[in-house]
Write an enzyme that holds these catalytic residues in place. Structure first.
Site, PDB file in Angstrom:
ATOM      1  N   ASP A  39       0.841  -1.199   0.000  1.00 35.69           N
ATOM      2  CA  ASP A  39       0.000   0.000   0.000  1.00 35.69           C
ATOM      3  C   ASP A  39       0.875   1.247   0.000  1.00 35.69           C
ATOM      4  O   ASP A  39       1.615   1.486   0.956  1.00 35.69           O
ATOM      5  CB  ASP A  39      -0.925  -0.015   1.222  1.00 35.69           C
ATOM      6  N   ASP A  64      -1.535   5.791  -6.212  1.00 31.62           N
ATOM      7  CA  ASP A  64      -1.938   4.960  -5.083  1.00 31.62           C
ATOM      8  C   ASP A  64      -2.072   3.496  -5.470  1.00 31.62           C
ATOM      9  O   ASP A  64      -3.010   3.098  -6.148  1.00 31.62           O
ATOM     10  CB  ASP A  64      -3.273   5.483  -4.538  1.00 31.62           C
TER      11      ASP A  64
END
Ligand code: NAG
Ligand code: NAG
Length: 418
Positions: free
Chosen positions: A102, A290
């Site tokens: 992440d 992201d």
């Protein structure tokens, strides 16, 4: 009805096991793989939009307090539909944990799946640690331990969380946080779970410690991912400490971290988006890269321009834009202008992988597009999110040392195998 019921109960899980981890040239290469768990049509978009909302309204201090007080057993959150997972060793001897990669969060933690195995190098601190994600939450105690990411190369005393509770992370053991270190502020607390006192300290990330301990010589991490040619063909590589020239073509274009909040707290950049030769979709504005996001999301006004340009219609079952094969044949490229350089997202790269159409409740004769609505208008400091659909086509460098993000084409940028 029956078909949609069948599809909604369909669980498709793809797990490509990671290869050996290799370190050379002061760089550490960590393979990672894609997992798809399509248990509910429309979930991909819902999760991405929920994540966008969480990013926009970030309030770390409050969130830490609220979370630490949160009772175990509150409303469960849906699992994530698409995850990118790497294996990380912790302890001596190391236990291997499968962690979600992440770049939009910076805490590393384990214990969602496999219980944490303590060894002689494990040290429990007196702190509590927690984090809130749109698709889940975690809270627990802080430990430090030896992390193994490469050939005998280790990080000593890496801080991480061991979950006492977590939600929404079935099928994985936790998260490997590759976001900027300031996102960890407000996630650490002393005291008890019922009366936590937030500690205003950063928790150095895995990338930070690799650099400060001299394991890598450049303070950066690069992400390479090859789009699926078949389900079993997916694979990616994280390169800590440099760039792997075998994974990209041409040169890397860097853009400074944007000055616009809240994008500047993440891997945020300025970018404009154009459809075809002359249709403006988004004038230069701030957003983020992201890896925790599956799709590419654009501010609502920009998305509406994209929708009109493509002729696509919103498909109820999948939540995605649907085009006919004829419309797809005339679909133009999307051009992302980043610091003066155009990155071309071809028509093919704008399509959801067709082999997964039925898994998201779509039909095999339609094409579904991976560009969708961020759920808020432009001008709010977060006007796009370049998720994994973008990272699968462009090599990406998260450069902490120089506070910039780099992109390059790859052998897959123009591939038509989607
Ligand atoms: C897939 O999702 C379902 C429902 O959310 C969950 O029960 C299951 O554990 C998940 N499987 C994996 C491998 O993550
Ligand atoms: C990004 O765009 C904003 C708003 O247009 C501008 O103020 C800023 O100088 C640009 N560049 C960076 C690196 O933030």
């Amino acid at each position: 009805m029956l078909t949609s019921l069948l599809i909604s109960t369909l669980a498709l899980c793809l797990v490509v096991s990671a290869n050996a981890i290799v370190a050379r040239d002061n760089m550490i290469r960590v393979p990672f793989s894609k997992r798809v768990n399509m248990t509910r049509p429309g979930l991909v978009l819902k999760q991405d939009q929920a994540r966008a909302r969480a990013i926009r309204s970030r309030e770390p201090q409050k969130s830490a307090k609220r979370l630490l007080k949160k009772a175990i057993g509150s409303v469960p959150v849906q699992n994530q539909a698409v995850q990118y997972v790497a294996n990380v060793g912790i302890g001596t001897p190391a236990t291997t944990y499968s962690l979600i990669i992440d770049t939009g969060s910076s805490n590393t933690w384990v214990g969602a799946g496999k219980a944490f195995v303590q060894t002689t190098t494990s040290v429990q601190t007196s702190n509590l640690v927690c984090a809130d994600y749109s698709a889940g939450t975690f809270g627990g105690t802080e430990f430090t331990d030896t992390f193994s990411l490469g050939d005998g190369l280790a990080i000593k005393a890496q801080s991480f969380g061991v979950a006492s509770f977590s939600q929404g992370f079935e099928g994985v053991d936790g998260i490997l946080g590759l976001g900027p270190v300031d996102l960890t502020i407000g996630t650490l607390a002393t005291g008890s779970a019922s009366a936590p006192v937030v500690v205003n300290e950063e928790i150095p990330t895995v990338t930070d410690n690799l650099f400060s301990q001299g394991v890598i010589s450049s303070h950066e991490v690069s992400i390479s991912f090859e789009p699926a040619t078949s389900l079993a063909g997916t694979n990616g590589e994280l390169t800590f400490g440099g760039t792997d020239s075998s994974k990209f073509t041409g040169s890397i274009t860097f853009a400074p971290i944007t000055s616009i909040s809240p994008s500047n707290e993440f891997w945020g950049i300025n970018q404009s988006v154009r459809y075809g030769t002359s249709t403006n979709i988004l004038t230069t504005t701030a957003g983020i890269v992201d890896a925790g996001m599956t799709l590419i999301l654009l501010a609502t006004d920009a998305f509406l321009r994209y929708e009109a340009a493509t002729g696509g219609v919103l498909d109820e079952a999948t939540g995605l834009l649907r085009v006919t094969p004829a419309q797809f044949n005339t679909l133009q490229s999307l051009f992302f202008n980043i610091n003066g350089v155009q990155f071309e997202l071809t028509a093919n790269a704008q399509a959801w992988p067709r082999s997964l159409n039925s898994a998201i409740g779509g039909n095999s004769n339609s094409v579904y597009l991976i560009v969708n609505d961020l759920g808020s208008p432009s001008g709010e400091g977060l006007d796009f999110i370049n998720g994994f659909a973008f990272l699968e086509r462009f090599y990406t460098v998260l450069d902490t040392a120089n506070q910039r993000v780099g992109f390059a084409n790859t052998p897959f940028t123009h591939a038509t195998t989607n």
